[in-house]
Design a protein around this motif. Sequence first.
Motif, PDB file in Angstrom:
ATOM      1  N   PHE A 189       0.157  -7.340  -3.226  1.00  0.00           N
ATOM      2  CA  PHE A 189      -1.063  -6.389  -2.765  1.00  0.00           C
ATOM      3  C   PHE A 189      -0.608  -5.282  -2.037  1.00  0.00           C
ATOM      4  CE2 PHE A 189      -4.360  -5.559   0.461  1.00  0.00           C
ATOM      5  CZ  PHE A 189      -5.446  -5.325  -0.282  1.00  0.00           C
ATOM      6  N   TYR A 190       0.244  -5.585  -0.921  1.00  0.00           N
ATOM      7  CA  TYR A 190       0.728  -4.366  -0.148  1.00  0.00           C
ATOM      8  C   TYR A 190       1.551  -3.535  -0.708  1.00  0.00           C
ATOM      9  CZ  TYR A 190       3.586  -1.527   2.336  1.00  0.00           C
ATOM     10  OH  TYR A 190       4.370  -0.608   3.247  1.00  0.00           O
ATOM     11  N   MET A 191       2.409  -3.698  -1.953  1.00  0.00           N
ATOM     12  CA  MET A 191       3.126  -2.684  -2.726  1.00  0.00           C
ATOM     13  C   MET A 191       1.913  -1.939  -3.299  1.00  0.00           C
ATOM     14  SD  MET A 191       6.251  -5.275  -3.810  1.00  0.00           S
ATOM     15  CE  MET A 191       6.274  -4.447  -5.385  1.00  0.00           C
ATOM     16  N   VAL A 192       0.959  -2.374  -3.886  1.00  0.00           N
ATOM     17  CA  VAL A 192       0.015  -1.519  -4.442  1.00  0.00           C
ATOM     18  C   VAL A 192      -0.876  -0.912  -3.535  1.00  0.00           C
ATOM     19  CG1 VAL A 192      -2.167  -1.893  -5.749  1.00  0.00           C
ATOM     20  CG2 VAL A 192      -0.322  -3.271  -6.646  1.00  0.00           C
ATOM     21  N   VAL A 193      -1.138  -1.126  -2.321  1.00  0.00           N
ATOM     22  CA  VAL A 193      -1.839  -0.562  -1.434  1.00  0.00           C
ATOM     23  C   VAL A 193      -0.982   0.557  -0.649  1.00  0.00           C
ATOM     24  CG1 VAL A 193      -3.859  -2.147  -0.957  1.00  0.00           C
ATOM     25  CG2 VAL A 193      -1.818  -2.162   0.550  1.00  0.00           C
ATOM     26  N   HIS A 194       0.241   0.278  -0.606  1.00  0.00           N
ATOM     27  CA  HIS A 194       1.241   1.081  -0.088  1.00  0.00           C
ATOM     28  C   HIS A 194       1.026   2.728  -1.055  1.00  0.00           C
ATOM     29  CE1 HIS A 194       5.175   2.758   1.517  1.00  0.00           C
ATOM     30  NE2 HIS A 194       5.210   3.321   0.411  1.00  0.00           N
ATOM     31  N   GLU A 195       1.299   2.246  -2.360  1.00  0.00           N
ATOM     32  CA  GLU A 195       1.289   3.394  -3.319  1.00  0.00           C
ATOM     33  C   GLU A 195       0.081   4.016  -3.333  1.00  0.00           C
ATOM     34  OE1 GLU A 195       4.183   4.516  -4.505  1.00  0.00           O
ATOM     35  OE2 GLU A 195       5.202   2.972  -3.574  1.00  0.00           O
ATOM     36  N   LEU A 196      -0.930   3.439  -3.280  1.00  0.00           N
ATOM     37  CA  LEU A 196      -2.437   3.949  -3.361  1.00  0.00           C
ATOM     38  C   LEU A 196      -2.526   4.646  -2.125  1.00  0.00           C
ATOM     39  CD1 LEU A 196      -4.490   1.102  -4.894  1.00  0.00           C
ATOM     40  CD2 LEU A 196      -3.721   3.005  -6.247  1.00  0.00           C
ATOM     41  N   THR A 197      -1.927   4.413  -0.970  1.00  0.00           N
ATOM     42  CA  THR A 197      -2.145   5.382   0.037  1.00  0.00           C
ATOM     43  C   THR A 197      -1.461   6.542  -0.002  1.00  0.00           C
ATOM     44  OG1 THR A 197      -2.148   3.469   1.392  1.00  0.00           O
ATOM     45  CG2 THR A 197      -1.737   5.451   2.572  1.00  0.00           C
ATOM     46  N   HIS A 198      -0.068   6.611  -0.715  1.00  0.00           N
ATOM     47  CA  HIS A 198       0.503   7.774  -1.177  1.00  0.00           C
ATOM     48  C   HIS A 198      -0.436   8.647  -1.956  1.00  0.00           C
ATOM     49  CE1 HIS A 198       4.821   7.414   0.317  1.00  0.00           C
ATOM     50  NE2 HIS A 198       4.708   6.197  -0.489  1.00  0.00           N
ATOM     51  N   ALA A 199      -1.134   7.930  -3.131  1.00  0.00           N
ATOM     52  CA  ALA A 199      -1.847   8.644  -3.966  1.00  0.00           C
ATOM     53  C   ALA A 199      -2.955   9.327  -3.235  1.00  0.00           C
ATOM     54  CB  ALA A 199      -2.220   7.706  -4.905  1.00  0.00           C
ATOM     55  N   GLY A 200      -3.551   8.488  -2.505  1.00  0.00           N
ATOM     56  CA  GLY A 200      -4.839   9.350  -1.705  1.00  0.00           C
ATOM     57  C   GLY A 200      -4.504  10.334  -0.951  1.00  0.00           C
ATOM     58  N   PHE A 201      -3.334  10.268  -0.214  1.00  0.00           N
ATOM     59  CA  PHE A 201      -2.909  11.619   0.425  1.00  0.00           C
ATOM     60  C   PHE A 201      -2.480  12.775  -0.343  1.00  0.00           C
ATOM     61  CE2 PHE A 201      -3.265   8.635   4.112  1.00  0.00           C
ATOM     62  CZ  PHE A 201      -3.685   9.510   5.332  1.00  0.00           C
ATOM     63  N   LEU A 202      -1.796  12.287  -1.634  1.00  0.00           N
ATOM     64  CA  LEU A 202      -1.441  13.308  -2.274  1.00  0.00           C
ATOM     65  C   LEU A 202      -2.718  13.913  -2.995  1.00  0.00           C
ATOM     66  CD1 LEU A 202       0.992  14.662  -3.938  1.00  0.00           C
ATOM     67  CD2 LEU A 202       0.766  12.971  -5.489  1.00  0.00           C
ATOM     68  N   TRP A 203      -3.798  13.147  -3.285  1.00  0.00           N
ATOM     69  CA  TRP A 203      -5.020  13.637  -4.130  1.00  0.00           C
ATOM     70  C   TRP A 203      -5.759  14.717  -2.919  1.00  0.00           C
ATOM     71  CZ3 TRP A 203     -10.250  13.244  -2.329  1.00  0.00           C
ATOM     72  CH2 TRP A 203     -10.854  13.867  -3.086  1.00  0.00           C
ATOM     73  N   LEU A 204      -5.744  14.127  -1.637  1.00  0.00           N
ATOM     74  CA  LEU A 204      -6.410  14.998  -0.693  1.00  0.00           C
ATOM     75  C   LEU A 204      -5.778  16.191  -0.397  1.00  0.00           C
ATOM     76  CD1 LEU A 204      -8.472  14.870   1.813  1.00  0.00           C
ATOM     77  CD2 LEU A 204      -6.385  13.983   3.299  1.00  0.00           C
ATOM     78  N   PHE A 205      -4.303  16.464  -0.572  1.00  0.00           N
ATOM     79  CA  PHE A 205      -3.753  17.877  -0.333  1.00  0.00           C
ATOM     80  C   PHE A 205      -3.939  18.490  -1.671  1.00  0.00           C
ATOM     81  CE2 PHE A 205      -1.711  15.256   3.430  1.00  0.00           C
ATOM     82  CZ  PHE A 205      -2.453  15.961   4.372  1.00  0.00           C
ATOM     83  N   SER A 206      -3.465  17.733  -2.496  1.00  0.00           N
ATOM     84  CA  SER A 206      -3.191  18.596  -3.941  1.00  0.00           C
ATOM     85  C   SER A 206      -4.484  18.970  -4.841  1.00  0.00           C
ATOM     86  CB  SER A 206      -2.104  18.087  -4.538  1.00  0.00           C
ATOM     87  OG  SER A 206      -2.679  16.865  -5.272  1.00  0.00           O
ATOM     88  N   HIS A 207      -5.265  18.152  -4.471  1.00  0.00           N
ATOM     89  CA  HIS A 207      -6.726  18.037  -5.500  1.00  0.00           C
ATOM     90  C   HIS A 207      -6.205  17.779  -6.970  1.00  0.00           C
ATOM     91  CE1 HIS A 207      -8.820  19.086  -1.714  1.00  0.00           C
ATOM     92  NE2 HIS A 207      -7.993  20.149  -1.595  1.00  0.00           N
ATOM     93  N   THR A 208      -5.139  17.355  -7.159  1.00  0.00           N
ATOM     94  CA  THR A 208      -4.891  16.935  -8.569  1.00  0.00           C
ATOM     95  C   THR A 208      -4.777  15.251  -8.641  1.00  0.00           C
ATOM     96  OG1 THR A 208      -2.464  16.884  -8.050  1.00  0.00           O
ATOM     97  CG2 THR A 208      -3.314  18.851  -8.915  1.00  0.00           C
TER      98      THR A 208
END
Length: 188
Positions: free
Chosen positions: A71-90
Amino acid sequence: MIGNTNVLPVQYAVRTTVDLKTDRKIAAAIQVALVSIAVVLVGLALILDFPLSSDFSTWVTIVMTVVACFFYMVVHELTHAGFLWLFSHTRPAVMVRLPYLAVGGRGYLNTRSFLVVALAPVVVWGLILVTLLLTLPSQFFFSVYVVTILNFAGSSGDYFQAYAVAKIPSSALIQDDGRVTTVYLPAE
């Protein structure tokens, strides 16, 4: 400092690329950091006599810990993804690159945004996990502590990327597609 963008400016050219998985020297350094951090945190638990036993059976504790780690490994990557989306809007892509999970995107981030994306999971989940360690009943301590070790040790690749990016000029743009991290700088 240039802002984040979805289109690489014309004057920018590739400065360097890094593949954390296939560059053997970098991969070895990341593995050494991972093992070193894990050893220090296990040693800390033993020296400070953390409550590593549980009222649960051994099998329940093992299953609970393994599920929590996945579960942690998934939410860790989803946290990267969320911030990446926030900054890049892609739309970021989450992928499996055994033995790792990875997140990548098409946007070009400035150094500050890239640092936030790289370090957000270890910081956010580090605070959450330490809070859980301090507040949950002791029978959950072992499982949460193992996930905490995974958080800090398993982020070794993120630390490497943050260290590397912190040393490049603020005019750089960085794209991490989940496989290769590419640094672009204005052409001279």
